[in-house]
Enzyme design. Structure first.
Site, PDB file in Angstrom:
ATOM      1  N   LYS A 184       0.781  -1.046  -0.065  1.00  0.00           N
ATOM      2  CA  LYS A 184      -0.041   0.110  -0.082  1.00  0.00           C
ATOM      3  C   LYS A 184       0.971   1.229   0.024  1.00  0.00           C
ATOM      4  CE  LYS A 184      -3.191   2.821   2.596  1.00  0.00           C
ATOM      5  NZ  LYS A 184      -4.013   2.875   4.110  1.00  0.00           N
ATOM      6  N   GLU A 243      -9.172  12.169  11.949  1.00  0.00           N
ATOM      7  CA  GLU A 243      -8.280  11.008  12.717  1.00  0.00           C
ATOM      8  C   GLU A 243      -7.533  11.457  13.595  1.00  0.00           C
ATOM      9  OE1 GLU A 243      -5.556   7.479  10.899  1.00  0.00           O
ATOM     10  OE2 GLU A 243      -6.423   8.892   9.532  1.00  0.00           O
ATOM     11  N   GLU A 295      -7.463  -2.330   2.790  1.00  0.00           N
ATOM     12  CA  GLU A 295      -6.670  -1.342   3.151  1.00  0.00           C
ATOM     13  C   GLU A 295      -6.747  -0.678   4.715  1.00  0.00           C
ATOM     14  OE1 GLU A 295      -6.558   3.497   2.089  1.00  0.00           O
ATOM     15  OE2 GLU A 295      -7.757   2.272   0.905  1.00  0.00           O
TER      16      GLU A 295
END
Length: 399
Positions: free
Chosen positions: A147, A202, A246
């Site tokens: 990723k 976040e 992911e």
């Protein structure tokens, strides 16, 4: 299920009105932070840690505390760490600190004022960003890269100086429950203030006493104004194999990096959904307790940063790919913004949905996590949705 961002108690609620705190922030004179744990306003600079190293910052805070009365409360350092841990950070020990309840507990009604007018330029151009994604996918097919997060910049040159106060108030009005921040950065040689501001969804990590909370997000879907379609998109995200993969890469990395520093780490088996005004996200909240009181919130943040949510897996290969593929230096974008105090408590959030304002120039960033199942056009579309948070605050349409 749908959840909200965790609310660590790192910034205790006080009688001070959080809206007054927001209205008191002045660019160039301090920083303002607000999230589920509370609001914080700083003014002035009492000291500067010799480096951003967590041990050096802790020593600096102890020295500051030794020279002032205990009634003043714990000294703290506030600021931002860049995406690249080797690049210079910006941390200060402020002269004055005010705290208040979370901004999200009150209604923020602010006049928006006139939209910003000017020109915009995407770096790279949209078609070049799709080519960047294709390059990353080719590397995944021929190496160990699993990723990588690739970003782009929207450069705005306004017809007049941009008011960061207006932008912050607009962000607060649109999403008062997000992790909001406005942090002074070093001014240029002419002395023009430079501000990093945003509304991040976040939480990187927070420490409150022994309690540690981390809340990685990865995997997202655009919101819809139609309630039925919005629900369909949320359900599709929760069922997406690509997005779960992911997300799992991020959670596994965060858990691995926390385990040497915390006990009783709780890692939910499946993610939940969190929502911002523009996006649904897959979210997992990890909780644990520090094993050593000397491990501060900044130690924890530096152990985690950069997470796969903003870099990739494996970290070294992803960082190298970002350096080679992206045509700019991220600076503080996808770094972390927050504070740590002399007791080790603190809160650090990801520098996402953010921009850097200096005079009539604004730089806005957005990125997307690329995995083998990604498609270039979809990832470009995701960055456009993420740019909307700051574009809306400016009153601009182009993404």
């Amino acid at each position: 299920m749908t959840s909200t961002s965790p609310a660590p108690r790192s910034v205790p609620a006080r009688a001070t009105d959080p809206v007054r705190l927001l209205r008191s922030w002045t660019p160039g004179l301090g920083s303002w932070l607000s999230g589920p744990g509370g609001s914080l306003l700083t003014r002035g600079t009492l000291a500067r840690p010799p480096s951003a190293d967590a041990d050096a910052v802790a020593r600096c805070l102890r020295e500051v505390e030794a020279g002032r009365p205990a009634s003043a409360g714990p000294a703290l350092a506030v600021g931002a760490l860049p995406f690249d841990p080797a690049a210079p950070a910006h941390l200060v020990v402020p002269e004055h600190v005010e705290r208040a309840a979370p901004l999200g507990t009150v209604l923020v009604a602010e006049p928006t004022g006139a939209p910003v007018t000017g020109t915009t330029r995407s770096v790279p151009a949209p078609e070049a960003y799709e080519a960047m994604v294709a390059e990353a996918l080719a590397r995944m097919g021929s190496g160990d890269l699993q990723k990588v997060v690739l970003s782009r910049v929207l450069e705005v040159v306004a017809d007049a100086p941009v008011d960061p106060v207006r932008m912050v108030r607009e962000l607060a009005h649109r999403d008062p429950r997000s992790h909001l921040f406005a942090v002074d950065l070093p001014a240029d040689r002419a002395g023009t203030p430079r501000t990093l501001l945003g509304a991040s969804p976040e939480l990187l990590v927070a420490r409150d006493g022994a309690e540690v909370v981390a809340n990685p997000l990865a995997g997202s879907a655009a919101r819809s104004p139609d309630p039925a379609e919005d629900r369909r998109r949320a359900d599709a995200l929760l069922a997406s194999v690509k997005d779960h993969h992911e997300h799992a890469l991020v959670v596994a990395d965060v858990a691995e990096r926390l385990r040497p520093l915390v006990d009783d780490l709780e890692v939910p088996a499946t993610p939940s959904l969190v929502a911002t005004p523009t996006l649904w996200h897959l979210s997992t909240t990890l909780r644990g307790r520090v094993t050593d009181p000397a491990v501060t919130s900044l130690h924890l943040a530096q152990a985690l940063h950069p997470t796969p949510a903003v870099c990739g897996v494996p970290r070294a290969a992803a960082h190298a790919a970002i350096t080679e593929i992206e045509p700019f230096d991220r600076g503080f974008y996808t770094g972390t913004v927050g504070w740590t105090d002399a007791h080790g408590d603190g809160e650090w959030v990801m520098a996402l949905r953010c921009g850097e304002v200096q005079g009539d120039h604004v730089r806005l960033w957005a990125g997307a996590g690329i995995v083998p199942a990604s498609r270039p056009a979809d990832e470009l579309a995701e960055t456009a949705v993420k740019l909307r948070t700051l574009l809306d605050a400016l009153g601009l349409d182009e993404a």
